[in-house]
Design a protein around this motif. Sequence first.
Motif, PDB file in Angstrom:
ATOM      1  N   TRP A 134       0.728  -1.378   0.070  1.00  0.00           N
ATOM      2  CA  TRP A 134       0.158   0.040  -0.114  1.00  0.00           C
ATOM      3  C   TRP A 134       0.730   1.189  -0.151  1.00  0.00           C
ATOM      4  N   LEU A 137       2.029   1.748  -3.576  1.00  0.00           N
ATOM      5  CA  LEU A 137       1.346   2.386  -4.514  1.00  0.00           C
ATOM      6  C   LEU A 137       1.108   3.965  -4.203  1.00  0.00           C
ATOM      7  N   SER A 138       0.923   3.725  -3.136  1.00  0.00           N
ATOM      8  CA  SER A 138       0.477   5.464  -2.886  1.00  0.00           C
ATOM      9  C   SER A 138       1.375   6.352  -3.211  1.00  0.00           C
ATOM     10  N   ARG A 162      -5.085  -8.413   1.112  1.00  0.00           N
ATOM     11  CA  ARG A 162      -4.898  -7.467   1.591  1.00  0.00           C
ATOM     12  C   ARG A 162      -3.533  -6.991   1.374  1.00  0.00           C
ATOM     13  N   GLN A 163      -3.319  -7.212   0.138  1.00  0.00           N
ATOM     14  CA  GLN A 163      -1.772  -6.833  -0.806  1.00  0.00           C
ATOM     15  C   GLN A 163      -2.184  -6.170  -1.818  1.00  0.00           C
ATOM     16  N   ALA A 164      -2.355  -5.102  -2.124  1.00  0.00           N
ATOM     17  CA  ALA A 164      -2.567  -4.061  -2.964  1.00  0.00           C
ATOM     18  C   ALA A 164      -2.316  -4.638  -4.588  1.00  0.00           C
ATOM     19  N   THR A 167      -1.991 -10.018  -8.107  1.00  0.00           N
ATOM     20  CA  THR A 167      -3.845 -10.468  -8.398  1.00  0.00           C
ATOM     21  C   THR A 167      -3.468 -11.458  -8.460  1.00  0.00           C
ATOM     22  N   ARG A 182       2.759  -3.552 -11.618  1.00  0.00           N
ATOM     23  CA  ARG A 182       1.968  -2.779 -11.510  1.00  0.00           C
ATOM     24  C   ARG A 182       2.451  -1.611 -10.743  1.00  0.00           C
ATOM     25  N   GLY A 296      -7.414  -6.204   4.692  1.00  0.00           N
ATOM     26  CA  GLY A 296      -6.811  -5.443   3.586  1.00  0.00           C
ATOM     27  C   GLY A 296      -7.422  -4.400   4.182  1.00  0.00           C
ATOM     28  N   CYS A 299      -4.821  -3.231   6.644  1.00  0.00           N
ATOM     29  CA  CYS A 299      -3.197  -2.872   6.038  1.00  0.00           C
ATOM     30  C   CYS A 299      -3.236  -1.820   5.098  1.00  0.00           C
ATOM     31  N   GLY A 300      -4.748  -1.422   4.504  1.00  0.00           N
ATOM     32  CA  GLY A 300      -4.665  -0.112   3.471  1.00  0.00           C
ATOM     33  C   GLY A 300      -4.451   1.208   4.772  1.00  0.00           C
ATOM     34  N   ASN A 304      -1.632   3.586   3.961  1.00  0.00           N
ATOM     35  CA  ASN A 304      -1.539   4.977   3.373  1.00  0.00           C
ATOM     36  C   ASN A 304      -1.667   5.989   4.322  1.00  0.00           C
TER      37      ASN A 304
END
Length: 359
Positions: A134, A137-138, A162-164, A167, A182, A296, A299-300, A304
Motif C-alpha cells: 500500500w 502504491l500510494s 490484503r496486498q494491493a 492479482t 503494477r 485488507g 492494512c491499507g 496509507n
Amino acid sequence: MDGDELLFLCTADRTVKRFTADDFVKRVVVLLDGRRTVDDIERMVCDGDSERRADLRDVLTVLSEERILSKVGDVAEEFGRLGGERAEFYDRQLRLLQDFCDEGLADCASGVQLQRRLDGSTAVVCGVGGLGGWVALSLANAGVGTIRICDFDRVEPSNLTRQALFTAGDTGRHKVDAAAARLRAVNPFITVEPVNRRIHGPGDLADLLDGADVLVNAADQPSANDVAGWVAEACWPDVPHIMGTGYAYHIGVIGTTILPGRSACWACVRAETFADHGRDRMESLVGKREKAGAVGALCGLVGNILAWEAVRVLTGLPPALTGRWTEIDFWPLELRSRPIPQRPDCPACGAGSLTGTPG
C-alpha cells in the motif's frame, strides 16, 4: 454574501471568516476568479479613480493577509509548467498541494514546486506485503520519481485479500517483480527499481540507500524488531526513516519518523518502550502465533498513513509522526500517541551527535 456581511467558508479545513463589506468589495471578490489579473480588475472597478485604486489595494491586502487569495495568479497556467500530460495526470493532487502553499503550510508558493520535489525524489520501501504494498502504491500515485522496493518472498493465494499490488495471476511470482509491473502501470512518469533480497543485516541495505531521500520500513522477517534495528543503523546519519512495524488483531502500529540529528532516534524509541508492560522482565512460556490475522482495509489504512508521512518528508511539509510513537486501534478508530523524547545522553542522537549508531 448576506446583506453587508461577506462570508468565506473554506471547505478544506472548515475555516469560516466573516467581513463587513460594501458593494465595491463584493464586486471585487466576484472578479477574483483566477482568470483576471489585478490590472484587469482595476480597469473594471476603478475606472481611473485613484481613491478606488487605493480601496482595491486595501481589499487585496486584507484577503492576502487572511490567506484567502492563492499565491499563484493563474492556477491552470502554473500547473501547465509541469507539461500538459503531467499537469492533467496530477491535477487533483496539484490543487491540494497548492492549498497547502496558500495556507502557509509549505515553504514555497506553488504546489508545482512541491510536485517537482516528489518527481526528483527517491523512496525505499522495505517489504511489499500488507503494509509496504500500500505504501508503494500510494507513493507511485503521488509521483515519487524513483521507488525502490525490496522483498524476497513470492506471491501466495493468502496474500491477495490484503496486498494491493497483486492479482491471482501473480501467484508464484517474486513479489518485487509483480509489484514493479503494477506500479509502472499505475504511473508512467516514475521509475521502479525492484530488489529481490532477504535482509540479514544493515549491510544489505547500503546500496538501496544510495541517493535515497526516505526509507519506509514495512518488513518483518526475521522479526519486525530485527529489521528495524538494521534499518536504523543503515540509515544513520543521512536518510530519514519511517518505522511502521505492522498490525495484529485490531491494533495497527504506525510507529515513528526519525529525522537523523533532528529527532529521537531508534535507540531512544527502544529505550522508551522496551520496558512497557514489564516485557523486559518476562520469560516467554508460549510462543506467539506464526501468522497474525489481517484484513485488507486495515492494512491499507496503516500503509496509507505511512505513505502520507513519506510524502510530507519528501516535499518538505512538516512530518506528523516525528518525536512520538503512534498506534491506531481499529475498533474505536482511535489514534494513540506517546512522546518519544530525544535523550540528551543518547550515544547516537544526544547533544546533536551524529557519530553514534542507533540500535
